[in-house]
Design an enzyme around this catalytic site. Structure first.
Site, PDB file in Angstrom:
ATOM      1  N   HIS A  84      -3.262  -5.160   4.601  1.00 37.46           N
ATOM      2  CA  HIS A  84      -3.920  -4.283   5.577  1.00 37.46           C
ATOM      3  C   HIS A  84      -2.956  -3.777   6.650  1.00 37.46           C
ATOM      4  O   HIS A  84      -3.217  -2.769   7.291  1.00 37.46           O
ATOM      5  CB  HIS A  84      -5.152  -4.963   6.195  1.00 37.46           C
ATOM      6  CG  HIS A  84      -4.885  -6.035   7.185  1.00 37.46           C
ATOM      7  ND1 HIS A  84      -4.897  -7.382   6.876  1.00 37.46           N
ATOM      8  CD2 HIS A  84      -4.610  -5.977   8.517  1.00 37.46           C
ATOM      9  CE1 HIS A  84      -4.661  -8.095   7.955  1.00 37.46           C
ATOM     10  NE2 HIS A  84      -4.472  -7.265   8.971  1.00 37.46           N
ATOM     11  N   ASP A 220      -4.053 -10.491   0.392  1.00 38.41           N
ATOM     12  CA  ASP A 220      -3.733  -9.586   1.502  1.00 38.41           C
ATOM     13  C   ASP A 220      -2.232  -9.643   1.833  1.00 38.41           C
ATOM     14  O   ASP A 220      -1.819 -10.193   2.851  1.00 38.41           O
ATOM     15  CB  ASP A 220      -4.565  -9.969   2.728  1.00 38.41           C
ATOM     16  CG  ASP A 220      -4.598  -8.869   3.772  1.00 38.41           C
ATOM     17  OD1 ASP A 220      -3.785  -7.939   3.686  1.00 38.41           O
ATOM     18  OD2 ASP A 220      -5.435  -8.943   4.695  1.00 38.41           O
ATOM     19  N   SER A 638      -1.582 -10.882  12.166  1.00 36.31           N
ATOM     20  CA  SER A 638      -1.689 -10.420  10.784  1.00 36.31           C
ATOM     21  C   SER A 638      -0.291 -10.248  10.210  1.00 36.31           C
ATOM     22  O   SER A 638       0.545  -9.549  10.784  1.00 36.31           O
ATOM     23  CB  SER A 638      -2.434  -9.085  10.734  1.00 36.31           C
ATOM     24  OG  SER A 638      -3.790  -9.249  11.051  1.00 36.31           O
TER      25      SER A 638
END
Length: 706
Positions: A84, A220, A638
């Site tokens: 992402h 991810d 992230s």
């Protein structure tokens, strides 16, 4: 009575911090955390994690793009981050012909790596405590204007001197609400290229349904590479550039961890508010989060409908929908966690203890006795303005067309410049490009619905009417490339000025800016007073606390540590510390986009073609996919590396469980867990699914430490 000191000396505390909680500044680990970390299982030193003299783990951690973390995993500048985090970049590289979002991308060699215009990475080379230089002679009772001017002037002088002497970018930030200041030396690399990107059916598997949730089966991750000039220095993109040779890169451990094993995460957490008073938490729980959730739910409904209409719209809105949906669900989880944790009453109990401590000393009571009441009055006073400010941001500024209104002022300014023709060509290209990346019909539906919500809350006189909304999409030159070209082709600056001053989008943009300015004008005094009081409150908390306190996240380099571990979030619920590919396959549903796993991955599972990336699970071999740890993370983390006790990479952080998203405000070891991709799944996908073993072969693989 203990004395408050404005330097890092206060951190030199021998008491143990709460395992799992804390976003610690890495250059202070040796003084604060090293003994605690080693007692928990750390096998390396604090200097191995952060050192200025030699390449340490900090030199393998980077800021990826504008708001994520990444890590270098080879001596040729290979970078791992989240799927992402790379999504927007890959979205821009995609087209209907080359749909890398749906189909994925795996370069077969360095020659096939794709340049990523506008993407950069940044390394922190040194952190310096400049508190004394900035705060010398500064006191709480100084005139606020003089105090702020002195601090700004000193910060500017220090920053400019450091930039000149180091040749690096310098970021100077305050901590503990302006009680301390640290300077960060930054090295930026601008030539970054795409190496591997799994398809949505892996990298976004589970979509919004599984977002912020457990169990999770999302791959991810994405892979990029940094390039430098022939001297290994940062350089603009060039075909002559070569892979960057880092000062340090992570070794990859595929031995796996067991529940209870030590782990840590290194990265750039964005924003936390751990020291909010009970009234601040109440504002988030009962005023702001419910409003933001309601607005984004409406906005997402139109985006998701558009994405189902056509492949073109899917590509236009894939990244935007993911961005909007992310915090929509995060806020829902935050509310749940705060309620489960009884956060307001818990904070009130802590405040009562703090005030009881302050009451024991006349000097402390004079300084801190009324601080909680002062904050309560300020929160109450700013409630309506704070809500309106959030509505402006979430409603009025949400339509993409509105963002094009900012070009109006630039066009007017260009009227008086010698190069106005070149300026107009540039504006036309940018506006047309923005229009190409949106669906005007969808954007109009979003604007109509959100502006209705704004009018319902704040009245007709403070909003843009439905008639004006429709004019924006049918009459504006900023919504029609042909009208724009005709407008900019005019030879008369005055004609352009007259046309723009009647343009519906430009007028709406100016109106929104005006409303925003009015609200901020009313809101700012309360925000300034709140911040000043929090500065004093933090001084009190650090005097009062029997353990070292960590500063709130502000997108600076931090390390947090804890354990690999599951949890029981509610009665009758139990979360294992990891998930497997078998579990992901069982979720597969080709009729639902979020769970449309590629057939090739299913085939690999059924053939048990796992290579060396499998583990034993319930008596059978399977590939681990995701894992839980009690590490204190937030947005910005992230893509952060999850490490074992030896500082070896075992996973890539990407999320938190839904019940624990309130960790930005109230960390609770019993509810808060971060979610990461197990590095064995990453390597399995690269090797077996993407048939890009050459990428894996470039990494330093450690089989096991057991």
């Amino acid at each position: 009575m203990r004395k408050f000191i404005l330097t890092t000396a206060l951190f030199l505390c021998t008491l143990t911090a709460i395992a799992g909680e804390g976003m610690w500044l890495p250059f202070l680990l040796q003084q604060i955390n090293e003994k605690d970390m080693q007692a928990m299982g750390l096998k390396i030193s604090a200097e191995d994690i952060y050192s200025v003299k030699d390449g340490s783990l900090k030199d393998a951690v980077l800021i990826f793009g504008g708001g994520c973390t990444g890590e270098v995993v080879s001596n040729k500048g290979l970078v791992l981050t989240n799927h992402h985090c790379g999504y927007g970049t890959v979205n821009n590289l995609s087209s209907v012909k080359n749909d890398y979002l749906t189909d994925g991308f795996f370069a077969k060699s360095q020659e096939q790596e794709i340049p990523c215009p506008g993407l950069s990475v940044r390394f922190i080379r040194k952190i310096e405590d400049v508190t004394q230089s900035i705060m010398a002679g500064i006191t709480n009772d100084m005139d606020k204007k003089s105090r702020d001017e002195k601090i700004r002037a000193r910060a500017k002088s220090l920053r400019e001197k450091a930039e000149l002497e180091s040749g690096m970018e310098i970021s100077l930030k305050s901590f503990f609400y302006g009680n301390e200041y640290y300077m960060f030396y930054i090295e930026r690399y601008n030539d970054v290229r795409l190496v591997a990107f799994p398809p949505n059916g892996i990298g976004k598997y589970g979509g919004d349904t599984d977002n912020w949730a457990w169990p999770r089966h999302t791959g991810d991750f994405s892979v990029f590479r940094i390039y430098a000039d022939k001297n290994n220095k940062a350089a603009k993109y060039s075909v002559d550039n070569i892979p960057y040779n880092p000062k340090r890169h992570f070794k990859i451990n595929i031995g796996g961890l067991q529940e209870g094993d030590f782990s840590m995460v290194y990265g750039f957490p964005g924003r936390t508010q751990q020291y909010l008073t009970s009234d601040g938490i109440n504002e988030t729980m009962n005023i702001l989060d419910p409003a933001r959730i309601k607005i984004r739910e409406k906005r997402l409904s139109f985006m998701e409908a558009a994405m189902k209409e056509s492949k073109t719209n899917f590509i236009k809105y894939a990244s935007k929908q993911a961005r909007v949906a992310n915090y929509y669900k995060k806020w829902q989880g935050e509310l749940l966690g705060l309620k489960l944790n009884d956060a307001v009453n818990k904070k009130k109990a802590e405040e009562r203890k703090f005030l009881a401590w302050a009451r024991k000393s006349p000097s402390r009571w004079k300084k801190y006795g009324d601080i909680i009441d002062k904050q309560a009055a300020l929160y109450q006073n700013k409630e309506r303005n704070e809500l309106q400010y959030n509505y402006i941001r979430e409603c009025l500024k949400a339509p993409e067309l509105i963002s094009l209104g900012r070009y109006g002022d630039s066009i007017l300014q260009a009227n008086n410049k010698y190069s106005r023709e070149e300026d107009f060509k540039r504006f036309s290209k940018r506006i047309t490009g923005s229009l190409d990346r949106m669906d005007l019909n969808t954007d109009r539906k979003i604007a109509t619905a959100l502006y209705d919500m704004y009018r319902e809350e704040f009245g007709e006189e403070l909003a843009i009417s439905d008639r004006r909304v429709q004019a924006m999409y049918t009459q504006s030159a900023l919504s029609d490339p042909l009208k724009l070209k005709k407008l900019l082709a005019s030879q008369s600056p005055e004609a352009i000025k007259i046309a723009l001053e009647k343009d519906p989008v430009y007028l709406a943009s100016k109106f929104i800016d005006s409303e925003n300015k009015k609200v901020l004008t009313d809101l700012r005094p309360d925000l300034i007073s709140l911040n000043e009081n929090y500065r004093t409150y933090m001084q009190g908390l650090r005097e009062y606390s029997t353990k070292p306190l960590y500063p709130d996240a502000n997108f600076t380099l931090r390390l947090t540590y804890g354990k690999v571990e599951g949890l029981e979030p509610q009665d009758g619920m139990s979360y294992s510390h990891y998930t497997t590919l078998g579990g992901a396959v069982r979720k597969r549903n080709t009729e639902v986009e979020e769970f449309n796993m590629p057939q090739r991955l299913v085939d690999l599972y059924e053939k048990k073609d796992f290579g060396k990336y499998a583990t034993w699970h319930r008596g059978k071999k399977d590939v681990p996919v995701c894992m839980l740890s009690s590490l204190h993370t937030t947005g910005g983390n992230s893509g952060s590396p999850i490490m074992n006790a030896y500082g070896e990479l075992i996973g890539v952080n990407f999320d938190r469980i839904w019940e624990g998203t309130m960790s930005d405000i109230n960390y609770d070891i019993n509810l808060c867990r971060n979610i990461s991709v197990d590095v064995r799944y990453t390597l399995f996908i690269l090797d077996k699914f993407g048939q890009a073993k050459w990428i894996v072969d470039e990494m330093d693989i450690v089989e096991s430490r057991r």
